[in-house]
Write a protein that holds these residues in place. Structure first.
Motif, PDB file in Angstrom:
ATOM      1  N   ASN D 120      28.201  37.728  61.435  1.00  0.00           N
ATOM      2  CA  ASN D 120      27.871  37.593  62.844  1.00  0.00           C
ATOM      3  C   ASN D 120      28.372  38.755  63.672  1.00  0.00           C
ATOM      4  O   ASN D 120      28.093  38.843  64.849  1.00  0.00           O
ATOM      5  N   ILE D 121      29.159  39.645  63.054  1.00  0.00           N
ATOM      6  CA  ILE D 121      29.641  40.770  63.848  1.00  0.00           C
ATOM      7  C   ILE D 121      28.855  42.032  63.538  1.00  0.00           C
ATOM      8  O   ILE D 121      29.144  43.093  64.067  1.00  0.00           O
ATOM      9  N   LEU D 124      29.231  45.620  64.789  1.00  0.00           N
ATOM     10  CA  LEU D 124      30.643  45.958  64.934  1.00  0.00           C
ATOM     11  C   LEU D 124      31.228  46.386  63.604  1.00  0.00           C
ATOM     12  O   LEU D 124      32.064  47.288  63.524  1.00  0.00           O
ATOM     13  N   TYR D 125      30.747  45.724  62.557  1.00  0.00           N
ATOM     14  CA  TYR D 125      31.199  46.066  61.217  1.00  0.00           C
ATOM     15  C   TYR D 125      30.870  47.521  60.913  1.00  0.00           C
ATOM     16  O   TYR D 125      31.706  48.284  60.437  1.00  0.00           O
ATOM     17  N   PHE D 127      30.280  49.943  63.019  1.00  0.00           N
ATOM     18  CA  PHE D 127      31.084  50.859  63.840  1.00  0.00           C
ATOM     19  C   PHE D 127      32.523  50.909  63.360  1.00  0.00           C
ATOM     20  O   PHE D 127      33.148  51.972  63.344  1.00  0.00           O
ATOM     21  N   ALA D 128      33.038  49.753  62.986  1.00  0.00           N
ATOM     22  CA  ALA D 128      34.410  49.728  62.499  1.00  0.00           C
ATOM     23  C   ALA D 128      34.542  50.642  61.290  1.00  0.00           C
ATOM     24  O   ALA D 128      35.455  51.467  61.197  1.00  0.00           O
ATOM     25  N   SER D 131      34.310  54.274  62.185  1.00  0.00           N
ATOM     26  CA  SER D 131      35.508  54.825  62.798  1.00  0.00           C
ATOM     27  C   SER D 131      36.609  55.010  61.770  1.00  0.00           C
ATOM     28  O   SER D 131      37.464  55.874  61.919  1.00  0.00           O
ATOM     29  N   VAL D 132      36.596  54.181  60.729  1.00  0.00           N
ATOM     30  CA  VAL D 132      37.607  54.391  59.692  1.00  0.00           C
ATOM     31  C   VAL D 132      37.326  55.679  58.935  1.00  0.00           C
ATOM     32  O   VAL D 132      38.233  56.409  58.551  1.00  0.00           O
ATOM     33  N   GLU D 164      30.794  58.288  69.380  1.00  0.00           N
ATOM     34  CA  GLU D 164      30.798  56.867  69.062  1.00  0.00           C
ATOM     35  C   GLU D 164      30.602  56.053  70.341  1.00  0.00           C
ATOM     36  O   GLU D 164      29.973  54.995  70.340  1.00  0.00           O
ATOM     37  N   SER D 180      22.015  38.836  69.744  1.00  0.00           N
ATOM     38  CA  SER D 180      22.922  38.560  68.624  1.00  0.00           C
ATOM     39  C   SER D 180      23.414  39.866  68.045  1.00  0.00           C
ATOM     40  O   SER D 180      22.759  40.899  68.185  1.00  0.00           O
ATOM     41  N   LEU D 181      24.550  39.795  67.393  1.00  0.00           N
ATOM     42  CA  LEU D 181      25.057  40.989  66.721  1.00  0.00           C
ATOM     43  C   LEU D 181      24.557  41.068  65.276  1.00  0.00           C
ATOM     44  O   LEU D 181      24.760  42.068  64.608  1.00  0.00           O
ATOM     45  N   ARG D 182      23.940  40.004  64.803  1.00  0.00           N
ATOM     46  CA  ARG D 182      23.445  40.004  63.423  1.00  0.00           C
ATOM     47  C   ARG D 182      22.261  40.941  63.322  1.00  0.00           C
ATOM     48  O   ARG D 182      21.298  40.842  64.080  1.00  0.00           O
TER      49      ARG D 182
END
Lengths: 540, 486, 174, 349, 111
Positions: D120-121, D124-125, D127-128, D131-132, D164, D180-182
């Motif tokens: 559901n994220i 964001l996943y 982007f996370a 960024s790593v 970013e 939704s983020l999905r």
């Protein structure tokens, strides 16, 4: 326009009395700093007006007034906590009010005759100081009293600190810290007493009137320990101001370093406020503790009398000598207060005024000499009577007044006190009398060394006599010294009512002392029921 | 849950002062970027915004934004304090900044933002809002601390303030987390009495630890012993006009928040381990602050230690925690704000510049040369010492009185002792100003209209509140209305 | 149940890594390595966050903390070219020892208290319960209702931070 | 079969499929494509010796990298020097987990959504992980203990963080529209209707600005020309991987291509309807298989775009790059967000 | 203690364990803040403390089954980012004038 109807700002008389000098000081702020004439004019005018107001109050005063209720005003100040703007006078405070206004006029007159730097600030400081002194004398709300009491500190700090001698900073700090230490203790005591009053009566009040009522009606309901602490805190604050041995060490320093005017006011009024506080607050509010610890105070007073006189005798500096003589004389006043008989109390009050006049004059004259020679060492003078005949005359009058020569004011006061003390305790009276004799010795020696005899120091050839301004300042004091010595009755009448009240409060104390002249256990046996029944007039 | 994105006019009106401040701050930022010649007028713009924000403040009471903030006498009080402190900093600071060529718009903008955060912090009923307000206030102050970023002392001050502040934030968060975890909410209104009333018998260690963390964090901001370490350094290095604000309003805000949280958790009375704790903090702050201040030779450091001691007096009220104490401390703090602001403004006016040390000895003889600033400084010293007829006396009187009434005579005595010690160093300043001859020539900021107004205003307030404290007391009484049932 | 034990294993690993690298972060003398250790800790924390039914926060943690904040740290460290901490003798040994003791004692006490603490009372009704399976819309709705003011305050905060950072890192005065 | 086991098997199968496609098929060919394209654009043959049309050139390249000597500079931080390429590679490989590569397929009695993990994220996943990945660049630069490498690392971190922001805000608009983020839901949304009555509801139409920003930012994020400043050979030798050789260098190489592929897939997914076709509904098993092909085609187009741009445009200067990111893209992306919000509010999309 | 929350599976790991991990991390962070000499490392430690608190918030939120805790963490993360920006800018400014960020060497002002 006659002064009888003069009501500046439509305010009542006591408010006018207290804040008139402040108004003067504020007016001064609008003058340029360099304008000496302006400063002189405003200062003199204000102080004269203030004196006039005090005179008017005196004229309208009924000497029978037993409690400080004359001209009373009572308004809310901080109603949330039951603090009031409550003023009133009785004979006791009125006598000191007169002394204050007269001395302030004197000081300002003298300052006109001498070269003083930053005159504007000097005058303003004295005017503010006058407000503080008058306020303390007429305030009936304890917190209001405390405010005025502290207000006196700052101008005096500046007077000594700016216009003082070489070690002025040390002296003024010492003066400030000593006095402040005492008064802060009193501050906490006031808070605690208010709390006690709240608990006892259920309403908040800082008014001396309410407190006295509670104290005399027994509603105060203090444990002996708490009463002793409260009494101790109040008394300590006042004794520092008096100053009683061994709390006196700030006094010689302050006197020596203070400018002439500062010394006059310090010795003339400020010290009296200590004894005034004892009479007005410490003793009436905590009669049992006063009775219990009175003898202790008496012992300290006796030591003070002898010690002050003894040390004075050893001084070479004229100002220091007079300062120590004050220690001695005021200890006598304290002794009179402790003795608590009618005569002793009358004498004490009389002596408070008298000492203010004589010592004020002494300092004034020493100041006159100092302004010419910039030295106060007795050795630097000698045989100057011929050069400065007027000064010499005045000095002799003042000294004799101080010594207690019959016909001058000192005699009446000392005689009454000693007589009163004699009724209570012979030994005390005897020791106190020794102090008086010593007093005669050192003052006469001073006169001898400085004024009489052959002229020894060449530098004194150019010495000029007291000038017109200075004379104008000294004149009222001399007149009063003589007048009070010859006609003491008016002053005694004035304070009669309050003395009677005080006497009633202190009756058990006298009784206790008489019952057992010495020994600690005498105080232990003193019981509550020895207190007189509360009377209505004490309350209001 | 209230409706999605539903904002009523009442909600907006509640935070109107903050909105005004934020808008004007942004405006100043934009003007600084696009209309640089207008820089001379920024002080006036800032003052205008303060006036408008003050007008926008209301007296009505209630909670808004779904119970996140409140409008009350207390928030009105802090509005006045914060706006007043900023106003003084702006009035006194403009000339000094102008002299050093640092009269940038950001200075005013950051001050306004900081004030907005401060008001929000005290207004906050939700601990999260309190935290955010605190952070907003602090962040702006961190930056202001390093306003003279080419001066090593200033950046050092900023660094120390920042690190300490961040640490305090972490502690505050730990406390909030614990309160949330143990009591289930961060709303102060819902916390009411939960701590003492709920079934955690007999003493919830975790909750106590959390509360302790909050106390520590707020004590950092208030600069109470033993969390005072940053204050002297920061005061010394930070831009003096900014210290005017830093040393006054934020401390007041943090103290009020402390009061609120304690009152929310312990509505009836302060229970056993806490009262002695605050008593100890108060005593330590008073004695340590005053004694160390005695030995200071740098004016700003001395004032920092004096501030620690002053907050010690305020901590007496925390230990008392009665309604009277709260009223008293409100008066005390209002007086403190005016007094301390006057002192720092005078320091700014009487110093040779931000890059110079502020040695006490440099004040010698300045009383004659700068009578207005010197008089204000003198008066503020007397007020800080608690001498009547200044407001400092009234404040101390009320605080000590409440303590005595609550049976804490010992604390009042310690306070009095502290006052006595403090006279030693406060009067030294007075002595330097008036009783000592100048040692060296110092080129000072010329007295301009704004700073003159600031000095007159503060002096008048110090005296007026000292003589006629009724208006101030009424304000305090209204602000203390939250302390019902005591 | 197998899923549960799986969670336990994940918890064990994540918390071990988080704690171990946290300690490493403190012990490291090289700032860069400290930062990297902290990155690992944050990963562990975000795994824990997932276990706590907060995947959104977990992603945010990685995205913002690891991805932005710590990179910023790294950036500054490299900009300032910070190498090892000075290994010379300690100027303030007493303070440091005290600090260590305080931290250790505090950690021990708090952990002990946490373990022994009774269940918190479920006194007040919660603002809103965690919905399943998707908590993000609920969070979003909360953000713009109950936390609207906080959100706006946050925007001011970020503005101040941006202004401040810009101001402080500028070299010249205008 | 227990549901847990089935789910595990399903996941494993999907992972295997995705990695097989990406690592086995796309990646090696990409190397070839890029080199051949370069030749084409520069009007030269390009690699044509190894195998037919030089098709095995990629294999040869990889073999070469594997067999070369692995050099670690003397003053490098050994641990970090080793770890850095891995940090870059691992996120690059795991990004694909949330990208839907097809619609839902019905197999073995199960509805299988063609995405490894439709969390559901979603975005964001991604982007996370992106960024790593920065750590890889920064650390490679730092660990090499070489000023060129360090500068490259710093540049890359600054660049990636800057872009970013714009990219994220552009992406937010997408989710604002989809609700939704999905990512699977994002694609389904784009397949669900039309924009202005005739255009497909692909986000590239209503959010043209956002689309542009996303694409350009993706170039910056992947350090591709014209934003390949971290490895600008004219100034910084080879930037952060100056001191890398052999297989470690290969890993950087691989990560870059993987990122490129992922970015292309994201573009296709977010803005160009993902696996969906306009006006057509792909149903049934074959429809599902077709959707995979559609997705592959769209991704392939963007990969081609990347390569095309690389050999066509000159490199930006660093300050230009920063200005573009902060002063142009950031405001524009905010504008785009507002615009999208307005569209949603008015019910246009 | 896990409580039957609507829609959320019961927790396999006791929440107390999460709390202990959070608390320990907080303490480690505190130790770092007190022990480290490099200002940046001190700040890092403080960041760790904040994250430890975040874990506590999440755990409590889970225990209570409401979102307030998660919401607060959202805010804390944002605030941490803002703090980091300002803090690092201060470091840079300081480094420009002093060439060090070792707090022991930063002693123009006596601590």
């Amino acid at each position: 326009m006659s002064f009888a109807t003069f009501h500046p700002f439509g305010a009542d008389l006591l408010t006018t009395l207290v804040f008139l000098p402040t108004v003067g000081a504020l007016v001064l702020a609008f003058f340029p700093a360099s304008s000496k004439a302006g400063a002189k004019a405003v200062g003199l005018l204000t102080s004269f007006l203030t004196f006039a107001v005090s005179a008017k109050i005196t004229l309208g005063f009924d000497p029978a007034t037993a409690t400080p209720s004359a001209f009373a005003i009572d308004r809310a100040w901080i109603p949330r906590f039951g603090i009031r703007y409550q003023l009133g006078v009785d004979g006791l405070s009125l006598a000191l009010v007169l002394l204050t206004t007269v001395l302030t006029v004197s000081v300002l007159l003298v300052s006109c005759g001498q070269e003083i730097e930053k005159l504007r600030g000097y005058v303003a400081a004295f005017l503010l100081l006058e407000t503080g002194m008058l306020g303390s004398l007429v305030a009936l709300d304890t917190l209001l009293f405390y405010v005025f009491w502290e207000v006196m500190l700052v101008p005096m700090y500046f007077i000594i600190g700016i216009w003082g001698g070489k070690r002025r900073i040390y002296a003024t700090m010492k003066f400030f810290l000593f006095t402040m230490a005492g008064s802060l203790l009193m501050f906490v005591a006031i808070l605690y007493a208010a709390n006690v009053h709240l608990k006892a009566t259920g309403f908040q009040s800082f008014s001396l009137v309410d407190w006295t009522r509670a104290a005399s009606s027994g509603a105060w309901n203090l444990t002996p320990g708490a009463e002793a602490l409260l009494f101790g805190a109040f008394t300590l604050a006042f004794l520092v101001k008096v100053p009683l041995w061994p709390l006196h060490t700030w006094l010689p320093d302050a006197h020596v370093e203070a400018p002439t005017g500062g010394s006059i006011i310090l010795a003339g009024v400020l010290l009296k406020l200590g004894t005034y506080g004892l009479l007005r607050f410490a003793f009436p509010l905590f009669p049992r503790a006063a009775a219990r610890y009175g003898p202790l105070l008496a012992v300290l007073a006796l030591v003070g009398i002898v010690y002050g006189a003894w040390v004075a005798a050893a001084q070479k500096d004229m100002k220091k000598l007079v300062a120590y003589s004050s220690v001695s004389h005021l200890a006598l006043v304290v002794l009179g207060i402790v003795a608590g008989t009618g005569a002793a109390l009358s004498g004490a009050v009389f002596q408070m005024v008298g000492h203010g006049l004589t010592t004020g004059l002494l300092f004034l004259l020493v100041g006159v000499l100092y302004s010419r020679r910039h030295t106060r060492e007795m050795a630097d003078f000698g045989g100057i009577a011929a050069r400065v005949p007027v000064t010499t005359t005045l000095f002799v009058v003042a000294a004799l007044g101080s010594i207690g020569l019959p016909g001058l004011n000192g005699f009446i006061g000392e005689f009454l006190i000693l007589g009163g003390v004699f009724q209570v305790n012979v030994a005390w009276a005897a020791i106190a009398a020794t102090g008086m004799i010593l007093g005669a010795i050192y003052l006469l020696t001073l006169i001898q060394k400085v004024f009489w005899g052959p002229e020894t120091v060449p530098a004194n050839r150019s010495l000029t006599d007291i000038n017109a301004w200075e004379l104008a300042g000294a004149f009222p004091l001399v007149v009063l010294i003589v007048l009070l010595g010859v006609f003491p009755r008016p002053l005694l009448n004035l304070v009669d009512g309050s003395v009677k009240t005080l006497q009633r409060v202190s009756a058990p104390r006298a009784a206790a002392v008489i019952a057992r002249p010495a020994g600690k256990d005498a105080f232990e046996r003193l019981e509550v029921h020895e207190l007189p029944a509360p009377r209505e007039e004490i309350a209001r | 849950m209230t409706g999605f994105f539903q904002v009523t006019g009442a909600d907006l009106a509640c935070v109107a002062p903050e909105i005004v401040l934020a808008l004007f701050a942004s405006l100043i930022l934009l003007l600084d970027a696009f209309a640089r010649p207008l820089r001379t007028f920024f002080p006036y713009v800032a003052l205008l915004s303060l006036a408008l924000a003050n007008l926008a403040g209301r007296d009505s009471t209630g909670t808004f934004f779904a119970g996140a903030v409140e409008s009350s006498g207390l928030s009105r009080y802090i509005e006045l304090v914060a706006l007043g402190a900023v106003a003084l900093a702006v009035l006194g600071g403009a000339a000094a900044l102008e002299r050093d060529g640092r009269n940038q718009g950001e200075f005013y903008a950051l001050l306004l933002f900081s004030a907005a955060g401060l008001i929000l912090m005290v207004r906050g009923v939700d601990l999260l809002v309190v935290f955010l307000g605190l952070e907003l206030m602090s962040l702006a102050l961190y930056v202001l601390a390093a306003w003279y970023r080419d001066v090593p002392a200033a950046t050092e001050a900023a660094l120390k303030y920042f690190l300490m502040g961040a640490l305090a934030s972490a502690f505050l968060l730990y406390g909030v987390a614990t309160v949330y975890g143990r009591l289930g909410t961060t709303r102060l209104t819902r916390l009411q009495g939960l701590a003492s009333g709920h079934s955690l018998v007999p003493f919830d260690v975790l909750l106590a630890a959390g509360l302790l963390a909050i106390v520590a964090a707020l004590s950092f901001k208030i600069a109470l012993v033993p969390f005072h370490g940053w204050a002297p350094d920061v005061y010394q290095g930070m831009t003096t006009p900014a210290v005017t604000f830093l040393s006054t309003a934020p401390k007041v805000g943090a103290l009020l928040v402390l009061f609120r949280i304690l009152h929310a958790l312990f509505p009836s009375s302060l229970p056993e381990p806490w009262r002695p704790l605050f008593a100890i903090i108060a005593v330590l702050s008073i004695l340590f602050g005053n004694v160390v201040a005695l030995s200071q030779r740098d004016l700003k450091r001395m004032l920092a230690y004096s501030g620690i001691a002053q907050m010690g007096y305020a901590a007496i009220a925390v230990a008392t925690l009665t309604r009277e104490a709260f009223e008293g401390v409100l008066v005390f703090l209002a007086g403190y704000v005016v007094t301390n602001a006057a002192a720092f403004l005078a320091v700014a006016a009487l110093s040779a510049g931000e890059k110079e040390p502020h040695a006490l000895g440099d004040l010698a003889g300045l009383g004659r040369r700068h009578p207005v600033a010197a008089s204000a400084l003198t008066l503020s010293m007397l007020s800080l010492a608690g001498l009547p007829p200044t407001v400092g006396f009234i404040g101390k009187f009320l605080v000590f009185r409440a303590a005595v009434d609550a049976g804490l005579v010992g604390l009042a005595l310690i306070g009095v002792l502290g006052s006595l010690i403090s006279v030693g160093y406060y009067l030294r300043v007075v002595y330097m100003l008036w009783m000592k001859e100048p040692v060296r020539e110092v080129s000072l900021v010329p007295e301009d209209l704004l700073s003159g107004a600031a000095f007159l205003l503060t002096s008048a307030l110090m005296l007026a509140w000292g003589v006629f404290p009724r208006a101030l007391l009424e304000l305090a009484r209204g602000a203390a209305a939250a302390f019902t049932g005591r | 149940m197998p899923a549960f034990s799986g969670q336990l294993v994940v918890f064990g690993f994540a918390s071990f890594f988080a704690l171990a690298f946290a300690v490493l972060m403190v012990v490291q003398r090289t700032p860069v390595r400290s930062v990297l250790s902290l990155v690992v800790t944050f990963f562990g924390l975000s795994v824990l966050a997932v276990l706590l039914a907060a995947p959104f926060i977990a992603a945010l943690q990685i995205f913002v903390y690891a991805g932005a904040i710590l990179v910023l740290f790294l950036f500054v460290i490299m900009l300032l070219n910070l190498k090892e901490e000075a290994a010379d003798e300690d100027d303030r040994p007493v303070q440091r020892t005290l600090g260590l003791l305080v931290a250790l004692a505090l950690g021990g006490l708090l952990a002990g208290a946490t373990l022994r603490a009774p269940a918190p009372p479920r006194g007040t009704p919660s603002l809103s319960s965690i919905p399943s399976p998707d908590e993000i819309p609920a969070l979003g709705r909360l953000l713009f209702s109950d936390y609207l003011l906080a959100f706006e305050a946050l925007s001011l905060l970020l503005l101040v931070a941006a202004v401040g950072a810009l101001l402080l890192s500028k070299r010249k005065f205008e | 079969m227990s549901p847990t086991l089935a789910a595990a098997l399903e996941g494993a199968a999907k992972i295997a499929f995705v990695w097989a496609c990406v690592l086995g098929a796309v990646l090696p060919n990409l190397i070839w494509v890029e080199r051949r394209m370069a030749g084409l654009i520069q009007d030269r043959p390009g690699p044509n010796r190894v195998g037919p049309f030089g098709l095995f050139q990629a294999v040869a390249d990889i073999l070469k990298l594997l067999m070369k000597e692995d050099v670690v500079p003397m003053y490098a931080d050994r641990l970090l020097h080793t770890v850095a390429p891995l940090i870059l590679l691992v996120p690059a490989m795991t990004t694909f987990a949330v990208i839907p590569f097809g619609s839902t397929i019905h197999l073995f009695g199960r509805d299988i959504s063609l995405v490894v993990a439709d969390v559901n994220i979603g975005i964001l996943y991604v982007f996370a992980l992106t960024s790593v990945g920065i750590y890889g660049l920064v650390l490679a630069g730092w660990a090499s203990n070489n000023k060129f490498a360090l500068l490259g690392g710093l540049r890359s971190s600054a660049q990636v963080i800057s872009y970013e922001l714009a990219m994220g805000i552009a992406a937010i608009s997408v989710f604002l529209a989809a609700g939704s983020l999905r990512l699977q839901r994002v694609v389904e949304y784009q397949a669900s209707g039309t924009f202005l009555g005739f255009l497909p509801l692909w986000n590239c139409f209503p959010q043209a600005i956002g689309c542009l920003i996303f694409i350009v930012s993706a170039f910056a994020e992947t350090n591709r020309v014209p934003f390949d400043l971290p490895e600008a050979e004219a100034e910084l030798v080879a930037g952060y991987h100056t001191e890398y050789s052999a297989f470690r260098f290969g890993m950087f190489f691989m990560a870059e291509y993987l990122n490129l592929i992922a970015a292309s897939a994201m573009m296709a997914t977010l803005y160009f309807g993902g696996w969906s076709l306009p006006y057509l509904h792909l149903t049934g098993i074959f429809g599902s298989l077709a959707s995979i092909a559609v997705f592959a085609a769209k991704t392939g187009f963007f990969i081609f775009l990347f390569v095309w741009v690389r050999w066509t445009l000159p490199r930006f200067r660093f300050d230009q790059l920063m200005n573009l990111g902060w002063k142009v893209f950031l405001p524009l992306s905010l504008l785009n967000l507002l615009w999208t919000g307005a569209l949603v509010l008015w019910g246009v999309i | 203690m896990t409580g039957a929350l609507p829609g959320v599976a019961p927790m396999a790991v006791p929440p107390g364990a999460f709390l202990v991990v959070g608390t320990l991390l907080f303490a480690i962070g505190l130790a770092g803040a007190l022990l480290k000499r490099n200002a940046i490392s001190i700040f890092l430690s403080i960041e760790l403390m904040m994250n430890a608190v975040n874990l506590l918030f999440l755990t409590y939120a889970r225990m209570r089954g409401d979102l307030a805790g998660q919401m607060i963490v959202f805010f804390v993360i944002a605030v941490a980012a803002a703090e980091a920006a300002v803090g690092l800018a201060i470091f840079v400014a300081l480094f420009r004038v002093r060439r060090t960020v070792d707090v022991d060497k930063i002693a123009l002002l006596k601590w």
